[in-house]
Scaffold this motif. Structure first.
Motif, PDB file in Angstrom:
ATOM      1  N   CYS A  94      -1.353   5.266   6.295  1.00  0.00           N
ATOM      2  CA  CYS A  94      -0.658   3.982   6.162  1.00  0.00           C
ATOM      3  C   CYS A  94      -0.046   3.560   7.489  1.00  0.00           C
ATOM      4  N   MET A  95       0.504   4.511   8.227  1.00  0.00           N
ATOM      5  CA  MET A  95       1.115   4.181   9.512  1.00  0.00           C
ATOM      6  C   MET A  95       0.054   3.768  10.533  1.00  0.00           C
ATOM      7  N   ALA A  96      -1.113   4.401  10.481  1.00  0.00           N
ATOM      8  CA  ALA A  96      -2.209   3.978  11.351  1.00  0.00           C
ATOM      9  C   ALA A  96      -2.674   2.572  10.979  1.00  0.00           C
ATOM     10  N   HIS A  97      -2.726   2.305   9.701  1.00  0.00           N
ATOM     11  CA  HIS A  97      -3.059   0.976   9.184  1.00  0.00           C
ATOM     12  C   HIS A  97      -2.058  -0.052   9.709  1.00  0.00           C
ATOM     13  N   ARG A 143       0.878  -1.177   0.000  1.00  0.00           N
ATOM     14  CA  ARG A 143       0.000   0.000   0.000  1.00  0.00           C
ATOM     15  C   ARG A 143       0.910   1.221   0.000  1.00  0.00           C
ATOM     16  N   ILE A 144       0.850   2.009  -1.064  1.00  0.00           N
ATOM     17  CA  ILE A 144       1.755   3.126  -1.261  1.00  0.00           C
ATOM     18  C   ILE A 144       0.987   4.440  -1.144  1.00  0.00           C
ATOM     19  N   ALA A 145       1.562   5.381  -0.423  1.00  0.00           N
ATOM     20  CA  ALA A 145       0.929   6.673  -0.197  1.00  0.00           C
ATOM     21  C   ALA A 145       1.229   7.630  -1.346  1.00  0.00           C
ATOM     22  N   ALA A 146       0.220   8.412  -1.725  1.00  0.00           N
ATOM     23  CA  ALA A 146       0.388   9.439  -2.750  1.00  0.00           C
ATOM     24  C   ALA A 146       0.446  10.833  -2.136  1.00  0.00           C
ATOM     25  N   SER A 147       0.378  10.932  -0.809  1.00  0.00           N
ATOM     26  CA  SER A 147       0.429  12.222  -0.127  1.00  0.00           C
ATOM     27  C   SER A 147       0.893  11.995   1.303  1.00  0.00           C
ATOM     28  N   GLU A 164      -1.927  10.531   3.314  1.00  0.00           N
ATOM     29  CA  GLU A 164      -2.107   9.095   3.110  1.00  0.00           C
ATOM     30  C   GLU A 164      -1.000   8.305   3.784  1.00  0.00           C
ATOM     31  N   LEU A 165       0.216   8.864   3.814  1.00  0.00           N
ATOM     32  CA  LEU A 165       1.307   8.172   4.492  1.00  0.00           C
ATOM     33  C   LEU A 165       1.002   8.025   5.978  1.00  0.00           C
ATOM     34  N   GLN A 166       0.452   9.062   6.584  1.00  0.00           N
ATOM     35  CA  GLN A 166       0.076   8.959   7.988  1.00  0.00           C
ATOM     36  C   GLN A 166      -1.009   7.903   8.185  1.00  0.00           C
ATOM     37  N   TYR A 223      -1.176  -1.087  -4.315  1.00  0.00           N
ATOM     38  CA  TYR A 223      -2.379  -0.280  -4.120  1.00  0.00           C
ATOM     39  C   TYR A 223      -1.889   1.125  -3.789  1.00  0.00           C
ATOM     40  N   ARG A 224      -2.374   2.132  -4.505  1.00  0.00           N
ATOM     41  CA  ARG A 224      -1.906   3.496  -4.284  1.00  0.00           C
ATOM     42  C   ARG A 224      -3.084   4.455  -4.302  1.00  0.00           C
ATOM     43  N   ARG A 225      -2.901   5.597  -3.699  1.00  0.00           N
ATOM     44  CA  ARG A 225      -3.917   6.660  -3.687  1.00  0.00           C
ATOM     45  C   ARG A 225      -5.235   6.125  -3.136  1.00  0.00           C
ATOM     46  N   TRP A 226      -5.146   5.606  -1.886  1.00  0.00           N
ATOM     47  CA  TRP A 226      -6.316   5.114  -1.159  1.00  0.00           C
ATOM     48  C   TRP A 226      -6.982   3.942  -1.887  1.00  0.00           C
ATOM     49  N   GLY A 227      -6.233   3.262  -2.744  1.00  0.00           N
ATOM     50  CA  GLY A 227      -6.766   2.126  -3.480  1.00  0.00           C
ATOM     51  C   GLY A 227      -7.412   2.485  -4.797  1.00  0.00           C
TER      52      GLY A 227
END
Length: 367
Positions: A128-131, A117-121, A124-126, A248-252
């Motif tokens: 991802c860390m919560a995930h 799962r890749i963040a585009a912002s 979103e990176l934050q 998966y990028r940009r919230w899927g």
């Protein structure tokens, strides 16, 4: 073209239903979830007929991105927040076990390589860390990731597969085990005792409608609770190997994988289409395909496009799949919200036990 990259053209096809049949159960829909239900019913010693309006896995089941992801449609920390930790944890564990079973059933179609799962912002990176934190808190495998794809998280237990190949294998296995399966046989009317088709009828004790996209058209009772959307994809000619895992990028909303022969299968951009992508039409559109091509350019991928296709999928309002008796003796399942490869197969098995008037050990998704 509208032919998925998964189709090698080697399917010989099944007959259409002509005449009347009797069976204990009739399953409408020969995608991954319907075939999983048929296999479970066969294991339980039941007599089954399966129908599809088109070919086996002719809908989203054979036209999706080929991701095998554990969990529900929403990311794990969101599922915990919305549905409770106990349910989210049990559902995630059940899907992990379902992936393992799928690998055992059709090893030739599946590669358990993990997923990214890749963040585009930064936002979103934050997320991802919560995930990541939520998965680790409940003992599930996940780790932070930084690489050529970007930053995010790696989930080692996920994988990729050829969804159409798997469904065709399951259909052949079901036939060998005694199921009677028919393609190009739409259900014109459905009751708990009979399914009417253009050239025949199936008399039965119960019916399972295993349809994702267009479910609300097959069973109008579900209108307003599930809504059909169009997902679009394309595939390139082979390029040098760059992606060992699906992304998966940009919230899927954007997703891709690189096939073993080097081809890139990429999909997404549904959000850019707005209301126009909430449709039961399953042909590609120039607007979305151009956006997918621009994403390839951003990824510095220069290769001819060999396939373009679309699929209809069902989205539920709360992200949980539909699984219920909608008419006396008629059960429905679908509305997988774009992530039905694993959830749909698990749900098919659980509902098979309900039709059998029992409960699958460890069942999570069926009330």
């Amino acid at each position: 073209m509208n032919t998925p990259v998964w189709d090698d053209g080697n399917w010989s096809g099944l007959p259409s239903l002509e005449g009347d049949l009797e069976a204990e159960f009739c399953v409408v829909g020969l995608g991954g979830s319907g075939l999983a239900a048929i296999h479970e019913l066969l294991r339980l010693g039941r007599n089954v007929v399966g129908l599809d309006a088109g070919p086996v896995a002719g809908g989203a089941a054979g036209r999706n991105g080929g991701f095998l992801l554990a969990g529900l449609a929403k990311f794990y920390h969101q599922s915990v927040a919305e549905h409770g930790r106990d349910f989210a944890r049990r559902a995630y564990q059940a899907t992990l076990e379902q992936i393992a079973q799928m690998k055992e059933e059709t090893p030739q179609a599946i590669r358990l390589v993990g997923s990214l799962r890749i963040a585009a912002s930064e936002e979103e990176l934050q997320d991802c860390m919560a995930h990541l934190e939520a998965l680790r808190a409940d003992g599930f495998e996940a780790e932070p990731y930084e690489g050529p794809e970007g930053q995010g998280l790696l989930i080692p237990s996920d994988g990729v597969f050829n969804p159409l190949e798997r469904c065709r294998i399951l259909a052949r296995q079901a036939l060998q085990a005694g199921a009677r399966l028919f393609e190009n046989t739409p259900a014109l009317s459905i009751s708990g005792q009979m399914v009417q088709t253009p050239q025949g009828r199936v008399y039965c004790q119960k019916v399972l409608v295993a349809v994702d996209g267009r479910l609300e058209y097959v069973l109008p009772e579900l209108a307003g609770r599930v809504r059909t959307a169009r997902l679009q994809m394309l595939t390139t000619a082979p390029v040098s190997m760059r992606f060992s895992r699906p992304v998966y990028r940009r919230w899927g909303y954007d997703y891709w994988q690189q096939l073993p022969d080097g081809r890139i299968a990429l999909g997404g951009m549904r959000d850019a289409g707005g209301e126009a992508e909430w449709t039961d039409r399953s042909e590609t559109t120039e607007a979305i395909q151009q956006r997918l091509e621009r994403l390839l350019d951003q990824m510095d991928i220069r290769a001819p496009i060999t396939h373009r296709w679309a699929a209809s999928v069902g989205y539920s309002a709360n992200g949980l799949p539909i699984a219920e008796e909608v008419r006396p003796g008629v059960w429905a399942m679908g509305g997988y919200s774009g992530t039905g490869n694993v959830v749909g197969a698990l749900l098919g098995r659980e509902i098979a036990w309900v039709l059998h008037e029992s409960r699958m050990p460890g069942a999570v998704l069926v009330p």
